[in-house]
Design a protein around this motif. Structure first.
Motif, PDB file in Angstrom:
ATOM      1  N   VAL A 114       0.839  -1.201   0.000  1.00 33.55           N
ATOM      2  CA  VAL A 114       0.000   0.000   0.000  1.00 33.55           C
ATOM      3  C   VAL A 114       0.873   1.249   0.000  1.00 33.55           C
ATOM      4  O   VAL A 114       2.047   1.220   0.388  1.00 33.55           O
ATOM      5  N   GLU A 115       0.254   2.351  -0.404  1.00 31.56           N
ATOM      6  CA  GLU A 115       0.847   3.669  -0.197  1.00 31.56           C
ATOM      7  C   GLU A 115       0.458   4.133   1.203  1.00 31.56           C
ATOM      8  O   GLU A 115      -0.584   3.717   1.738  1.00 31.56           O
ATOM      9  N   PRO A 116       1.239   4.993   1.846  1.00 31.18           N
ATOM     10  CA  PRO A 116       0.944   5.405   3.216  1.00 31.18           C
ATOM     11  C   PRO A 116      -0.457   5.989   3.405  1.00 31.18           C
ATOM     12  O   PRO A 116      -1.080   5.777   4.452  1.00 31.18           O
ATOM     13  N   LYS A 117      -0.978   6.703   2.412  1.00 33.49           N
ATOM     14  CA  LYS A 117      -2.304   7.296   2.575  1.00 33.49           C
ATOM     15  C   LYS A 117      -3.406   6.241   2.635  1.00 33.49           C
ATOM     16  O   LYS A 117      -4.527   6.543   3.065  1.00 33.49           O
ATOM     17  N   ARG A 130       5.847   2.399  14.243  1.00 34.90           N
ATOM     18  CA  ARG A 130       5.178   3.379  13.386  1.00 34.90           C
ATOM     19  C   ARG A 130       4.801   2.716  12.060  1.00 34.90           C
ATOM     20  O   ARG A 130       5.201   1.587  11.756  1.00 34.90           O
ATOM     21  N   LEU A 131       4.001   3.431  11.274  1.00 36.41           N
ATOM     22  CA  LEU A 131       3.706   3.036   9.907  1.00 36.41           C
ATOM     23  C   LEU A 131       4.788   3.611   8.997  1.00 36.41           C
ATOM     24  O   LEU A 131       5.445   4.594   9.353  1.00 36.41           O
ATOM     25  N   PHE A 132       5.008   3.010   7.849  1.00 34.49           N
ATOM     26  CA  PHE A 132       6.049   3.547   6.972  1.00 34.49           C
ATOM     27  C   PHE A 132       5.588   4.842   6.311  1.00 34.49           C
ATOM     28  O   PHE A 132       4.393   5.142   6.230  1.00 34.49           O
ATOM     29  N   MET A 133       6.553   5.625   5.831  1.00 29.96           N
ATOM     30  CA  MET A 133       6.298   6.973   5.312  1.00 29.96           C
ATOM     31  C   MET A 133       6.301   6.984   3.788  1.00 29.96           C
ATOM     32  O   MET A 133       6.729   6.025   3.134  1.00 29.96           O
ATOM     33  N   PRO A 192       5.592  -1.235   1.568  1.00 29.63           N
ATOM     34  CA  PRO A 192       5.321  -0.184   0.586  1.00 29.63           C
ATOM     35  C   PRO A 192       4.890  -0.780  -0.750  1.00 29.63           C
ATOM     36  O   PRO A 192       5.399  -1.825  -1.182  1.00 29.63           O
ATOM     37  N   LEU A 193       3.941  -0.130  -1.398  1.00 30.69           N
ATOM     38  CA  LEU A 193       3.417  -0.643  -2.662  1.00 30.69           C
ATOM     39  C   LEU A 193       4.519  -0.766  -3.710  1.00 30.69           C
ATOM     40  O   LEU A 193       4.591  -1.774  -4.433  1.00 30.69           O
TER      41      LEU A 193
END
Length: 408
Positions: A114-117, A130-133, A192-193
């Motif tokens: 996925v993308e962070p958004k 944390r979640l990745f940026m 990350p996607l």
């Protein structure tokens, strides 16, 4: 007869037969407890699902496209540019599964690129780390946000997993965070996607498009416009937007699901189950009502001389009716009060079993007793008291005072 005197006499009559009164209202207690416990448990499960499974993200739109060709990021960008008034943003996701190892333990897992958004759209939050940026997604970094169950099995706790290295596919990834086992995509680990598309064999294509609607948007309208836009964009036939039927997957299909519709379906399912359990509990209430009627008829028989004396001293039929009706209603309300307390205790116990159940995926369930449920239970008690107490009260009011005074 003054109201205060009426209540005093009613209380005295119930006190005179405490043991029999408690046994008589047992059916009411069980029925109300069943209604309250099931209502509280079902409302608690629904609230937990909404809070913990991400269903509060009512603006989220899940889009599945089978177009005869692979969906690309250019298609996603064109989609976002084509519907700027409906969506705050549109992103994409890819799925894969396989083994993951920390050098000591190997686990099978499901992975989502996925993308962070996308985390915002799904309501996903880290319980450790944390979640990745976005910068990590842009760089195709080998970072991973682990599912809670995998982190616990490998290291014993969520916190201990953060900063560790895991082997996934042909690469090593650094664990930057851990997400809970519940959520819109509970049971998934996230990468990350861009990383998944470049490095993981099953994640090269776009598996799903995820949109986040603008605030206060008409979700039903968005569903219709999304289907129309994508059908036109991919040049698909009109039947591509219809639900697939029969065996096998259709050649072309555009499916659009909103979390708002999932919430509505959840409400409908829970409501139907709640109605079913209420009907079952209603049987106990009917039995309890019959017990109330039996006791009141016995009371009338035992107090015939008292009734005759009251009538001889000027009591009207309406006074006698009110007295016996109030006794019946008070018995039901006392039973209802005990039933509410017992129901809440029962709901707490059932909620603990539901929380520990593996089928619930570790979902924390807390019973929710709404004022509506308590008001409904109180209304049911009054209704049963009036319904099953009316005939004994009517019979008492029709007794002849002379015959009553002579009764032995």
């Amino acid at each position: 007869m003054r109201i205060r005197d009426l209540f005093y006499e009613t209380f005295s009559a119930i006190q005179a037969n405490r043991g029999r009164s408690l046994l008589t209202i047992l059916g009411i207690v069980i029925g109300i407890a069943a209604v309250i416990s099931m209502t509280a448990l079902i409302d608690g499960i629904k609230a937990s699902l909404v809070d913990e499974l991400g269903l509060s993200q009512s603006r989220t739109v899940m889009i599945d496209c089978w177009t005869g060709r692979e969906i690309t990021m250019d298609d996603v960008s064109a989609f976002e540019a084509g519907m700027p008034d409906d969506y705050e943003f549109i992103t994409a996701a890819s799925y894969d599964s396989g083994s993951i190892s920390n050098g000591v333990t190997k686990e099978q897992g499901n992975f989502m690129g996925v993308e962070p958004k996308c985390f915002e759209a799904m309501g996903t939050k880290a319980i450790a780390g944390r979640l990745f940026m976005q910068s990590e997604d842009d760089a195709g970094s080998r970072v991973i946000v682990l599912d809670q169950s995998i982190a616990n099995r490998m290291w014993g706790s969520e916190g201990a997993a953060v900063g560790q290295s895991v082997h996934l596919g042909n690469d090593d990834y650094t664990v930057v965070g851990v997400v809970g086992g519940s959520g819109m995509r509970g049971g998934y680990s996230f990468v990350p996607l861009a990383t998944m598309r470049a490095r993981m064999s099953g994640g090269g294509g776009i598996s799903q498009i995820i949109g986040f609607a603008r605030e206060d948007a008409d979700m039903d309208g968005i569903v219709a416009r999304t289907k129309s836009y994508l059908r036109s964009y991919f040049n698909l036939p009109a039947e591509a937007t219809e639900e697939p039927t029969g065996e096998g997957a259709p050649e072309y299909y555009i499916g659009v699901t909103t979390m708002a519709s999932v919430i509505e379906q959840l409400d409908s399912t829970m409501g139907a189950f709640q109605a079913l359990m209420t009907c079952v509990a209603g049987v106990s209430l009917v039995v309890g009502g019959i017990g109330i009627m039996n006791m009141m008829l016995t009371n009338v028989t035992e107090r015939i001389r008292e009734i005759g004396l009251r009538k001889a001293l000027g009591a009207r039929r309406s006074d006698i009716t009110r007295q016996f009706l109030l006794e019946s209603i008070m018995l039901c309300l006392v039973g209802g009060a005990f039933g509410i307390l017992l129901g809440y205790a029962g709901a707490s116990v059932l909620a603990q079993f539901a929380s520990m159940s593996s089928e619930m995926g570790g979902l924390a369930v807390r019973p929710v007793i709404s004022p509506t449920a308590v008001g409904l239970a109180s209304g049911i008690c009054v209704g049963i008291g009036v319904l099953f107490g009316f005939y004994p009260a009517w019979r008492a009011s029709r007794l002849d005072p002379v015959e009553s005074l002579r009764y032995q």
